[in-house]
Design a protein around this motif. Structure first.
Motif, short mmCIF file in Angstrom:
data_model
loop_
_atom_site.label_atom_id
_atom_site.label_comp_id
_atom_site.label_asym_id
_atom_site.label_seq_id
_atom_site.Cartn_x
_atom_site.Cartn_y
_atom_site.Cartn_z
N LEU A 1 94.92 40.98 -23.94
CA LEU A 1 96.26 41.12 -23.38
C LEU A 1 97.01 39.81 -23.53
CD1 LEU A 1 95.17 42.85 -20.04
CD2 LEU A 1 96.05 43.99 -22.11
N VAL A 2 98.31 39.91 -23.81
CA VAL A 2 99.16 38.73 -23.95
C VAL A 2 100.37 38.92 -23.04
CG1 VAL A 2 100.45 37.25 -25.53
CG2 VAL A 2 98.44 38.51 -26.36
N PRO B 1 89.87 39.45 -22.76
CA PRO B 1 90.60 38.18 -22.77
C PRO B 1 92.09 38.35 -22.47
CG PRO B 1 89.15 38.31 -24.67
CD PRO B 1 89.17 39.67 -24.03
N VAL B 2 92.61 37.34 -21.76
CA VAL B 2 94.04 37.31 -21.41
C VAL B 2 94.63 36.00 -21.89
CG1 VAL B 2 95.72 37.28 -19.53
CG2 VAL B 2 93.71 38.78 -19.39
N LEU B 3 95.68 36.09 -22.72
CA LEU B 3 96.48 34.94 -23.11
C LEU B 3 97.72 35.00 -22.23
CD1 LEU B 3 94.87 35.81 -25.79
CD2 LEU B 3 96.55 34.37 -26.93
N MET B 4 97.78 34.10 -21.24
CA MET B 4 98.87 34.17 -20.27
C MET B 4 99.95 33.17 -20.62
SD MET B 4 98.62 34.31 -16.11
CE MET B 4 97.46 35.68 -16.21
N GLY B 5 101.18 33.65 -20.60
CA GLY B 5 102.33 32.82 -20.94
C GLY B 5 102.60 31.75 -19.90
N ALA C 1 93.19 31.84 -22.22
CA ALA C 1 93.94 30.90 -23.07
C ALA C 1 95.37 30.91 -22.58
CB ALA C 1 93.86 31.31 -24.53
N ILE C 2 96.10 29.88 -22.95
CA ILE C 2 97.50 29.76 -22.57
C ILE C 2 98.38 30.05 -23.77
CG2 ILE C 2 99.31 28.20 -21.73
CD1 ILE C 2 97.19 28.99 -19.61
N LYS C 3 99.24 31.04 -23.61
CA LYS C 3 100.29 31.31 -24.59
C LYS C 3 101.40 30.32 -24.27
CE LYS C 3 103.82 34.73 -25.68
NZ LYS C 3 104.27 36.12 -25.45
#
Length: 195
Positions: A76-77, A91-95, A112-114
């Protein structure tokens, strides 16, 4: 390299996914702002198989996340800080953009960081963030062209998210041959080769 597919015609969005995968773009995100995005994700998952890195982008709530996971998203992003995504086990790429937002995203379970929008700070901003956040995996997104992609990767990004500079008009029914040529060029840039 994370390709971002966002268009107005579901059939065109879907036909964009396979050439990206065939050209070696390892991770593909279908934005939930795409027309009939969940159907696109579902059909792309069926076509690419269970192991493909196929994600849902522009996830703005736990409800969005639940629907995306049900459709077959394997990550997910988000465009911003979102609560309740850690329960899905993917996994989550959070803004996030600022140091405070980065800390908050990590506390909310981001993998991870978007870094979004990347164009605001550019590669120099990422370099500055590496000192206080050396262990954080950053994925800059927003305004990332070929040269910026290389610059971000050289400054410690684990990947870059690329939308229109890579996808072009393919997600709206445009030329797939040109899409493949851009994908090959971005893949070379990401590998540190001269395109």
């Amino acid at each position: 390299m994370l390709a971002i597919v966002r268009g107005k015609v579901p059939a065109a969005d879907l036909r964009t996914v396979r050439p990206l995968a065939e050209e070696g773009i390892a991770a593909i995100e279908v934005s939930l702002t795409t027309a009939d995005a969940l159907t696109v994700i579902r059909q792309a998952r069926a076509g690419l198989g269970p192991d493909a890195l196929l994600g849902a982008g522009t996830v703005r709530s736990a409800t969005d996340a639940a629907r995306a996971v049900d459709a077959g998203a394997s990550y997910l992003v988000t465009p911003a800080l979102v609560d309740g995504l850690e329960t899905y086990g993917i996994p989550v790429l959070m803004g996030a953009l600022t140091p405070t937002e980065i800390e908050t995203a990590l506390a909310r379970g981001a993998d991870a960081i978007k870094l979004f929008p990347g164009i605001l700070g550019g590669p120099g901003y990422l370099r500055a963030l590496r000192d206080p956040f050396p262990e954080v995996p950053f994925v800059p997104v927003g305004g990332v062209g070929a040269q910026a992609a290389r610059d971000y990767l050289d400054r410690g990004a684990v990947a870059v998210g690329v939308g229109s500079p890579l996808v072009g008009d393919a997600a709206d029914g445009g030329d797939l041959d040109r899409l493949c040529a851009r994908a090959a060029m971005f893949r070379k840039v990401a590998a540190g080769e001269t395109p």
